[in-house]
Design an enzyme around this catalytic site. Sequence first.
Site, PDB file in Angstrom:
ATOM      1  N   ILE A 228     -13.709  68.781  79.879  1.00  0.00           N
ATOM      2  CA  ILE A 228     -14.169  68.369  78.545  1.00  0.00           C
ATOM      3  C   ILE A 228     -13.050  68.596  77.515  1.00  0.00           C
ATOM      4  CG2 ILE A 228     -16.584  68.841  79.105  1.00  0.00           C
ATOM      5  CD1 ILE A 228     -16.358  71.427  77.396  1.00  0.00           C
ATOM      6  N   GLY A 231     -12.963  72.065  71.761  1.00  0.00           N
ATOM      7  CA  GLY A 231     -13.736  71.954  70.526  1.00  0.00           C
ATOM      8  C   GLY A 231     -12.815  71.778  69.316  1.00  0.00           C
TER       9      GLY A 231
HETATM   10  C1  LIG Z   1      -9.133  83.812  74.461  1.00  0.00           C
HETATM   11  C2  LIG Z   1     -10.489  83.150  74.487  1.00  0.00           C
HETATM   12  C3  LIG Z   1     -10.856  82.352  73.272  1.00  0.00           C
HETATM   13  C4  LIG Z   1     -11.502  81.049  73.629  1.00  0.00           C
HETATM   14  C5  LIG Z   1     -11.813  80.146  72.442  1.00  0.00           C
HETATM   15  C6  LIG Z   1     -12.258  78.759  72.802  1.00  0.00           C
HETATM   16  C7  LIG Z   1     -11.708  78.225  74.069  1.00  0.00           C
HETATM   17  C8  LIG Z   1     -11.887  76.736  74.248  1.00  0.00           C
HETATM   18  O1  LIG Z   1     -10.943  76.319  75.219  1.00  0.00           O
HETATM   19  C9  LIG Z   1     -13.300  76.418  74.712  1.00  0.00           C
HETATM   20  C10 LIG Z   1     -13.795  75.118  74.230  1.00  0.00           C
HETATM   21  O2  LIG Z   1     -13.196  74.431  73.462  1.00  0.00           O
HETATM   22  S1  LIG Z   1     -15.364  74.632  74.797  1.00  0.00           S
HETATM   23  C11 LIG Z   1     -15.585  73.009  74.073  1.00  0.00           C
HETATM   24  C12 LIG Z   1     -16.209  73.005  72.727  1.00  0.00           C
HETATM   25  N1  LIG Z   1     -17.548  73.556  72.702  1.00  0.00           N
HETATM   26  C13 LIG Z   1     -18.602  72.910  73.230  1.00  0.00           C
HETATM   27  O3  LIG Z   1     -18.479  71.852  73.807  1.00  0.00           O
HETATM   28  C14 LIG Z   1     -19.972  73.545  73.068  1.00  0.00           C
HETATM   29  C15 LIG Z   1     -20.981  72.536  72.582  1.00  0.00           C
HETATM   30  N2  LIG Z   1     -22.263  73.176  72.326  1.00  0.00           N
HETATM   31  C16 LIG Z   1     -23.171  73.357  73.292  1.00  0.00           C
HETATM   32  O4  LIG Z   1     -22.982  72.962  74.443  1.00  0.00           O
HETATM   33  C17 LIG Z   1     -24.447  74.060  72.929  1.00  0.00           C
HETATM   34  O5  LIG Z   1     -24.642  73.968  71.536  1.00  0.00           O
HETATM   35  C18 LIG Z   1     -24.426  75.593  73.298  1.00  0.00           C
HETATM   36  C19 LIG Z   1     -24.325  75.707  74.834  1.00  0.00           C
HETATM   37  C20 LIG Z   1     -23.251  76.307  72.647  1.00  0.00           C
HETATM   38  C21 LIG Z   1     -25.716  76.219  72.825  1.00  0.00           C
HETATM   39  O6  LIG Z   1     -26.795  75.499  73.339  1.00  0.00           O
HETATM   40  P1  LIG Z   1     -28.102  76.248  73.845  1.00  0.00           P
HETATM   41  O7  LIG Z   1     -27.744  77.220  74.909  1.00  0.00           O
HETATM   42  O8  LIG Z   1     -29.104  75.202  74.159  1.00  0.00           O
HETATM   43  O9  LIG Z   1     -28.485  77.092  72.566  1.00  0.00           O
HETATM   44  P2  LIG Z   1     -29.825  77.065  71.722  1.00  0.00           P
HETATM   45  O10 LIG Z   1     -31.005  77.345  72.620  1.00  0.00           O
HETATM   46  O11 LIG Z   1     -29.871  75.856  70.881  1.00  0.00           O
HETATM   47  O12 LIG Z   1     -29.585  78.309  70.765  1.00  0.00           O
HETATM   48  C22 LIG Z   1     -29.569  79.632  71.276  1.00  0.00           C
HETATM   49  C23 LIG Z   1     -29.032  80.551  70.185  1.00  0.00           C
HETATM   50  O13 LIG Z   1     -27.625  80.362  70.051  1.00  0.00           O
HETATM   51  C24 LIG Z   1     -27.283  79.905  68.738  1.00  0.00           C
HETATM   52  N3  LIG Z   1     -26.333  78.798  68.898  1.00  0.00           N
HETATM   53  C25 LIG Z   1     -26.604  77.572  69.369  1.00  0.00           C
HETATM   54  N4  LIG Z   1     -25.478  76.822  69.365  1.00  0.00           N
HETATM   55  C26 LIG Z   1     -24.494  77.598  68.860  1.00  0.00           C
HETATM   56  C27 LIG Z   1     -23.132  77.379  68.586  1.00  0.00           C
HETATM   57  N5  LIG Z   1     -22.526  76.187  68.796  1.00  0.00           N
HETATM   58  N6  LIG Z   1     -22.405  78.388  68.056  1.00  0.00           N
HETATM   59  C28 LIG Z   1     -22.985  79.582  67.805  1.00  0.00           C
HETATM   60  N7  LIG Z   1     -24.299  79.848  68.040  1.00  0.00           N
HETATM   61  C29 LIG Z   1     -25.035  78.860  68.568  1.00  0.00           C
HETATM   62  C30 LIG Z   1     -28.581  79.374  68.140  1.00  0.00           C
HETATM   63  O14 LIG Z   1     -28.571  79.519  66.726  1.00  0.00           O
HETATM   64  C31 LIG Z   1     -29.609  80.244  68.810  1.00  0.00           C
HETATM   65  O15 LIG Z   1     -29.699  81.490  68.119  1.00  0.00           O
HETATM   66  P3  LIG Z   1     -31.125  81.936  67.525  1.00  0.00           P
HETATM   67  O16 LIG Z   1     -32.005  82.058  68.724  1.00  0.00           O
HETATM   68  O17 LIG Z   1     -30.825  83.258  66.882  1.00  0.00           O
HETATM   69  O18 LIG Z   1     -31.515  80.855  66.580  1.00  0.00           O
END
Ligand SMILES: CCCCCCC[C@@H](O)CC(=O)SCCNC(=O)CCNC(=O)[C@H](O)C(C)(C)COP(=O)(O)OP(=O)(O)OC[C@H]1O[C@@H](n2cnc3c(N)ncnc32)[C@H](O)[C@@H]1OP(=O)(O)O
Length: 309
Positions: A228, A231
Site C-alpha cells: 500500500i 500515509g
Molecule cells: C518507526 C515507526 C514509525 C512508523 C510511522 C508510519 C509508518 C508508515 O510506513 C505506515 C503507513 O504509512 S500505513 C499507511 C497509511 N495508513 C493507513 O492506510 C491506515 C488507514 N486507516 C485504517 O485502515 C483504519 O482507519 C484503522 C485500521 C487505522 C482503524 O480502523 P478500525 O480498526 O476499524 O478502527 P475503529 O473501530 O473505527 O476505531 C477504533 C478506535 O481507534 C480510533 N481510530 C480509528 N482510526 C484511527 C486513526 N486513523 N488514527 C487514530 N485513531 C484512530 C477510533 O477513534 C476509535 O477510538 P474510540 O473507540 O476511542 O472512538
Amino acid sequence: MAEAGSETDPQLILSHRFPETAFAYTERDAALYALGIGACGRDPLDADELKYVYHENGQQFIKVLPTFAALFSLQALPEKLHFPGLQYDPRLLLHGQQYIELYKPFPSSAHLQHKVSLAGLHDKGKAAVLEVETKSFDQASGELLCMNRMTVYLRGAGGFSKSSQPFSYSNYPPNQVQAVKIPKDRPFSVFEDCTQPSQALLYRLSGDYNPLHSDPMIAKVAGFSRPILHGLCTLGFAVRAVIKCICKGDPDMVKSISGRFLLHVYPGETLATEMWVEGSRVIYQTRVKERNRIVLSGSVELHRWTSSL
Ligand SMILES: CCCCCCC[C@@H](O)CC(=O)SCCNC(=O)CCNC(=O)[C@H](O)C(C)(C)COP(=O)(O)OP(=O)(O)OC[C@H]1O[C@@H](n2cnc3c(N)ncnc32)[C@H](O)[C@@H]1OP(=O)(O)O
C-alpha cells in the site's frame, strides 16, 4: 501464550526518553520528496510546481513543500519503534494521523536537531494508539522550525488496561483528534491526481523503508492484497492540492496541517481531493476514485485570510 497487550506496561512506555538526533537535508532531498508526492506528475512544465524540483528563471533555491516536515518524525526515530514495555507486531502497524505545525518556511538545505517525546498512549482494545511528538530545530540558529505529532495505530496491541482514559503527558494539540467534520455543501474546489503504480517505490527513497509499501509478502501478512501507499505520501498529494487550488501555488501560506488516515491507498489509484474554505481554514477529504472511498480527511490552517477567494 500471553494475551495480546498483556505484557504492555504503560508507565514503562511513557517513561521512555529518546536521545536527540541530528539530521541534514539538501535540495536533492527536497526535490526527491516533491517528486515522491507527485509534484509535476501531471505536467513537468507546471509553473506552480516546477519550483519544488528545479531552480526556475534564475531563482537561487528550490522551494520546500511544507509536508516535507513530516519526514522529520520518522528521521528522529530508530528504524524500529521499540520501547521497553511495548508489545506489538511491527507488520500490523499503520499510520493513523499526522499533525504538523510550521513556524518558518524551510530553507532548501539545513542541519537539524530533533527532540522527540511520547505525547500519548491510548488503549483501544483491539489496538494501541501511540502519539510521538518531534520538535525540529535549525542547528545553526537554534530556531524551532516545526513540530510534528505522529499517531501510530498498533493493531492487536490493545487490551493492556482496564481504563478507557488515555495515558498521556499533555492535552495540547491535537491529542488524538477525531476525524474532521466535513461540510454538507458542495466543495469549493476538487483536484484530481493519479498516483503511479511505482509511487510507493519512489516515495520510500525519502526515508520510509517500511516493507509494507514494497514487499508483497509483508503486505499480505498485514491484510492487504498488495503493498500500500505510505500515509504521508497521500497526505503530500492532498496538501499539494490545497496549495495549488487555494493558496494559488504559495506553499508559505501553510501554517499547520492535520490528517487522519481512514483507509489504505493502493499505488496507481486516483486521488480526488475535495476542499472547503472556512476563513483561514481549509477542510479537505481525499477520495480514491476507483473505489469511491474516502481515505484521508483533515484540515490546513493558512497564514493569510482567504476571504478574497
Ligand atoms: C518507526 C515507526 C514509525 C512508523 C510511522 C508510519 C509508518 C508508515 O510506513 C505506515 C503507513 O504509512 S500505513 C499507511 C497509511 N495508513 C493507513 O492506510 C491506515 C488507514 N486507516 C485504517 O485502515 C483504519 O482507519 C484503522 C485500521 C487505522 C482503524 O480502523 P478500525 O480498526 O476499524 O478502527 P475503529 O473501530 O473505527 O476505531 C477504533 C478506535 O481507534 C480510533 N481510530 C480509528 N482510526 C484511527 C486513526 N486513523 N488514527 C487514530 N485513531 C484512530 C477510533 O477513534 C476509535 O477510538 P474510540 O473507540 O476511542 O472512538
